[in-house]
Design an enzyme around this catalytic site. Structure first.
Site, PDB file in Angstrom:
ATOM      1  N   VAL A  52       2.708   2.518  -6.347  1.00  0.00           N
ATOM      2  CA  VAL A  52       2.925   1.113  -5.983  1.00  0.00           C
ATOM      3  C   VAL A  52       3.536   0.940  -4.588  1.00  0.00           C
ATOM      4  CG1 VAL A  52       5.280   0.823  -6.887  1.00  0.00           C
ATOM      5  CG2 VAL A  52       3.639  -1.086  -7.019  1.00  0.00           C
ATOM      6  N   TYR A  53       4.016   2.024  -3.977  1.00  0.00           N
ATOM      7  CA  TYR A  53       4.582   1.911  -2.619  1.00  0.00           C
ATOM      8  C   TYR A  53       3.472   1.791  -1.599  1.00  0.00           C
ATOM      9  CZ  TYR A  53       8.835   3.972  -4.744  1.00  0.00           C
ATOM     10  OH  TYR A  53       9.917   4.256  -5.533  1.00  0.00           O
ATOM     11  N   SER A  54       3.417   0.835  -0.713  1.00  0.00           N
ATOM     12  CA  SER A  54       4.309  -0.306  -0.576  1.00  0.00           C
ATOM     13  C   SER A  54       3.485  -1.595  -0.748  1.00  0.00           C
ATOM     14  CB  SER A  54       4.976  -0.267   0.791  1.00  0.00           C
ATOM     15  OG  SER A  54       3.971  -0.062   1.787  1.00  0.00           O
ATOM     16  N   ASP A  64      -0.152   3.112  -0.228  1.00  0.00           N
ATOM     17  CA  ASP A  64       0.010   3.328   1.213  1.00  0.00           C
ATOM     18  C   ASP A  64       0.889   4.554   1.503  1.00  0.00           C
ATOM     19  OD1 ASP A  64      -1.044   0.413   2.044  1.00  0.00           O
ATOM     20  OD2 ASP A  64       0.355   0.228   0.376  1.00  0.00           O
TER      21      ASP A  64
END
Length: 315
Positions: A52-54, A64
């Site tokens: 889930v980053y970012s 990412d």
């Protein structure tokens, strides 16, 4: 650098983990490469990220950070020298947290592709998913381990009751267990880990890597008033620490750092590194100078008087 065994796994990690949440957010690809180079050149070997980053950054869709780490490992040819931790289960656009077997099966392949690797060293359930039984989630991980896609598993953000139940299911159903926990923990945020959760982790030999180890940068000492909150993109998350207890912790950090000619961040991390029941803190940086401070924390040895002063202020 002296490594620490991560719980019962065969992973040996340096006592400080680089937090990859900044990659693709406050650190672009070139800067991220520079940060990772400096970190690993110092003998530190573990990087923490999540699918889930970012995703929270406008224009980003998630993945990412993993993509940048994958490009860096490929460019440096150092995959065998780096311990990679990533997570699954956060909302990647599906509108909910999801640790179902079907979702994990798809998510792991996406993470492997972005990381440009065949195997994830440590795969964490990012958040609890009350809609999915532990047996289903752990069964999915069992298949991933058997397929060679994942070496070890762990969880983030579980309380003592949840972790205890997950361990019980693992034992009763002969499924892989969570060998690592990633809780929020720092000099200010202590109650959720200190106590029953820490006791359980120590009794079960569960490795612990802490996140928000510098309380979103508050423990670096650069935020002393609300006027300081505009100093970085993370300033908004610091306001809650600007109370009497938080300022008292900063005063103790100031005193200890002055005695050691160290920065407040180095002392705050050294305190976690010295804590029983913690394998390593996670910390991020957006400049090479900040990475150098992180590195220094590993060799900073606090004495009992230092620890007592910090414990008293943060009690």
């Amino acid at each position: 650098m002296q490594k620490r065994r991560l719980g019962r796994t065969d992973l040996s990690i340096a006592p400080l983990v680089f937090g990859g949440n900044v990659f693709g957010w406050t650190a672009d690809e070139k800067t991220s490469f520079d940060l990772l180079d400096r970190f690993t050149d110092a003998g530190l070997n573990t990087i923490d990220t999540a699918d889930v980053y970012s995703r929270w950054v406008p224009g980003n869709s998630g993945g990412d950070s993993e993509t940048i780490i994958g490009k860096w490992m490929k460019a440096r040819g150092n995959r065998d020298k780096v311990v990679v931790i990533t997570k699954v289960g956060a909302d990647m656009g599906q509108g909910k947290r999801d640790l179902s077997a079907g979702y994990i099966e798809k998510a792991v392949d996406a993470s492997l592709k972005r990381l440009q690797t065949d195997v994830i060293d440590l795969y964490l359930s990012h958040w609890p998913d009350d809609a999915t039984p532990y047996e289903e989630t752990l069964g999915a991980y069992q298949k991933l381990i058997a397929a060679g896609k994942v070496r070890h598993i762990g969880a983030s953000n579980l309380d003592a009751e949840q972790l205890g139940e997950a361990l019980k299911v693992s034992k009763e159903k002969n499924l892989p267990r969570y060998d690592v926990l990633q809780p929020e923990y720092n000099l200010y945020d202590r109650p959720s880990y200190d106590g029953a959760l820490r006791d359980l982790c120590m009794a079960e030999d569960i490795g612990v890597i802490t996140y928000y180890s510098l309380a979103s940068g508050f423990l670096s000492g650069k935020y002393r008033s609300e006027a300081d909150l505009a100093k970085s993109a993370r300033g908004g998350g610091v306001k809650k620490y600007l109370d009497a207890r938080g300022l008292g912790i900063l005063a103790a950090l100031d005193a200890v750092s002055a005695r050691h000619s160290a920065t407040q961040a180095e002392v705050a991390l050294a305190w976690i590194i010295a804590r029983p029941g913690v394998t390593a803190p996670i910390a991020s940086a957006t400049s090479v100078a900040q990475v150098d401070n992180l590195i220094k924390s590993v060799s900073l040895k606090l004495d009992q008087a230092d620890i007592a002063e910090l414990d008293k202020a943060s009690a």
